[in-house]
Design an enzyme around this catalytic site. Structure first.
Site: not given
Ligand SMILES: *[C@@H]1O[C@H](CO)[C@@H](O)[C@H](O)[C@H]1NC(C)=O
Ligand SMILES: *[C@@H]1O[C@H](CO)[C@@H](O)[C@H](O)[C@H]1NC(C)=O
Ligand SMILES: *[C@@H]1O[C@H](CO)[C@@H](O)[C@H](O)[C@H]1NC(C)=O
Ligand SMILES: *[C@@H]1O[C@H](CO)[C@@H](O)[C@H](O)[C@H]1NC(C)=O
Ligand SMILES: *[C@@H]1O[C@H](CO)[C@@H](O)[C@H](O)[C@H]1NC(C)=O
Ligand SMILES: *[C@@H]1O[C@H](CO)[C@@H](O)[C@H](O)[C@H]1NC(C)=O
Length: 483
Positions: A195, A394
């Protein structure tokens, strides 16, 4: 039609053994065509990250990272013990096995292996810890999907400026090379960084997330510029020194909500949605999959910088060499997604204090659950970047706790179903899905936001693990390979 039904039919019509076999074969082929069945090579997995589960923050030679430092100096909770997975890893890997997961995505704590982030001191006990995990996974036929860096920047590297100083490009490359040479014979899926948008937006752009620099006007863009070069360094090292012998794949786990236009028929909201996607997802995906910043970012940030009286854009320019160095540095596309926001066009804010948010200049709602959003997102990614393979690294649902987590089952069921629609109806090549998370863990500042398939009792020194209903449900899905 299931095969028990075949036998009922065969009994009723007094069929021969050969006829029964034929019938069962047809029924089996039918199951393959069933759009609720996962494609044969689709991988179902579970995910965690080091700081959120390991604890043992200063044991066996581990060095301090920015999250150790941050939560020691502010907030009410720390990851000092977390799930205590440093000591309970065997039980955790057994849970991964019992869930029927085909892969386990976890991250390696940089300072557990390199206490100050540099090769000056290599901590063998840190290497042993991850080697044990990787070997336990391989002996159970579970693919390790390894995140090299999941937020937990070494404190020493942070003192040098972290992602504001090109020194991190060298240091991150050194760390990645050490991991490839140590674990690469067992690891086929690498993720360089988790991320990047959150690292730069929250870690550098806010004061609520380590390293908490609060440089939202210029630092966040410099962070992204340096981070992309660090990622590219790690990619090229793999490509040049390890790929031929190890034959694995390297990607970077991007993230963001799906930005739906609030009014789908409004050209203004459509433009706002595209702009928001380019600022969040394209911020990193465009330099990697297309080359250079997207024009929307260059125009908007450049324009506002000029109006602010700056001599140059707050968005650093890549040189031609840098554009080429970053472009093409991902073997598959991976991203984390939790929901959707509605995106509304608004007039540009007056020039004032510089900020990523006024550069972006759209109005969004809070994130909400929206299984249909992931299908649109997968199509958007496929259309913009044509990446070949896409992995969802995710996805999951938080709640306040409890073992009867029907909300989590409904959420994951909905998202998986929408992913199958993208695969079968839109022909998007999604190769895997990783549920966040294997177990409840330290959700960056709190233990009360629960994302786990498995409960962890943070009130007990044993950190007792208990399967929730969603864990039993997910095990059923991995066993039947259909929804
Ligand atoms: C710490 O706990 C207090 C009292 O429960 C709460 O008001 C505060 O928001 C918490 N601080 C953080 C950073 O979570
Ligand atoms: C800069 O933004 C303003 C306001 O949106 C717009 O009127 C102007 O055309 C832009 N200038 C450039 C050079 O893009
Ligand atoms: C988002 O927009 C849809 C219509 O496009 C609407 O049905 C939904 O209520 C909106 N959600 C929020 C949270 O505003
Ligand atoms: C954004 O939308 C919310 C909800 O519709 C509204 O209250 C707010 O004023 C909007 N903000 C701007 C800057 O338009
Ligand atoms: C912790 O585990 C040990 C060993 O299984 C057990 O004897 C003890 O009662 C447990 N303690 C708690 C608080 O659950
Ligand atoms: C898992 O499958 C078994 C056997 O079909 C079923 O009895 C059970 O209810 C399922 N569990 C969940 C949580 O869906």
């Amino acid at each position: 039609m299931k095969c028990d039904a075949c036998f009922l039919v065969s009994f009723r019509y007094k069929m021969t053994a050969l006829q029964v076999l034929l019938l069962c074969f047809i029924a089996g082929s039918q199951a393959l065509l069933d759009t609720r069945a996962f494609p044969p090579d689709f991988m179902l997995g579970v995910a965690t990250s080091a700081y959120q589960i390991e604890g043992a923050w200063n044991e066996d030679g581990k060095g301090e990272n920015v999250f150790d430092f941050f939560y020691h100096t502010q907030g009410n909770e720390t990851g000092d013990v977390a799930c205590d997975s440093y000591h309970k890893w065997e039980e955790d890997i057994q849970n991964v096995v019992d869930l029927g997961a085909q892969f386990y995505r976890f991250s390696i704590s940089w300072t557990r292996i390199l206490p100050d982030g540099t090769l000056g001191n290599i901590n063998q006990k840190g290497i042993d810890y991850y080697m044990n995990i990787i070997k336990a996974l391989k002996s159970n036929n579970i693919e390790p999907v390894v995140t090299i860096f999941h937020y937990d920047e070494p404190l020493h590297i942070s003192k040098l400026g972290g992602f504001l100083n090109d020194a991190i490009v060298d240091y991150f490359g050194d760390f990645a090379r050490l991991l490839y040479s140590t674990f690469g014979q067992y690891v086929k899926y690498w993720l360089t960084i988790n991320e990047p948008s959150i690292i730069c937006l929250y870690g550098y752009g806010s004061e609520g997330f380590a390293p908490a620099l609060g440089v939202i006007g210029d630092g966040i863009y410099r962070c992204s510029y340096t981070l992309l070069k660090a990622h590219a360094r790690a990619y090229h090292i793999y490509d040049e020194e390890f790929r031929a012998t190890q034959n694995g794949k390297v990607s970077i786990a991007m993230e963001g909500p799906w930005y739906d236009p609030s009014d789908p028929s409004s050209a203004f909201d459509q433009e706002a949605s595209e702009r928001a996607l380019q600022f969040r997802e394209g911020w990193f995906a465009n330099p990697i999959f297309v080359g250079d910043w997207h024009q929307i970012l260059k125009d908007r940030i450049g324009n506002r910088s000029q109006q602010e009286g700056l001599a140059r854009s707050r968005l650093p320019s890549f040189t031609e060499d840098e554009i080429a160095y970053v472009k093409g540095t991902s073997d598959y596309y991976s991203f984390n997604v939790y929901g959707t926001v509605n995106t509304t066009w608004i007039p540009d804010e007056e020039i004032g204090e510089a900020s990523y948010y006024s550069d972006l200049g759209v109005n969004v709602t809070d994130v909400f659950d929206d299984p249909a959003g992931i299908r649109k997102f997968l199509n958007w990614i496929n259309d913009r970047y044509n990446p070949g393979e896409i992995m969802i690294t995710e996805n999951g649902k938080e709640n306040g706790g409890g073992l009867e987590d029907d909300d989590r089952i409904q959420y994951i069921q909905g998202y998986l179903s929408s992913i199958l629609d993208a695969i079968y109806e839109d022909y998007v090549n999604v190769i895997g899905y990783s549920a966040w998370s294997l177990m409840d863990n330290f959700e960056w500042g709190t233990y009360s936001r629960k994302f786990g398939l498995i409960q962890v009792d943070f009130g007990s020194p044993n950190r007792t693990r208990t399967w929730k209903k969603a864990a039993y449900w997910y095990k059923n899905v991995t066993a039947s390979r259909q929804l």
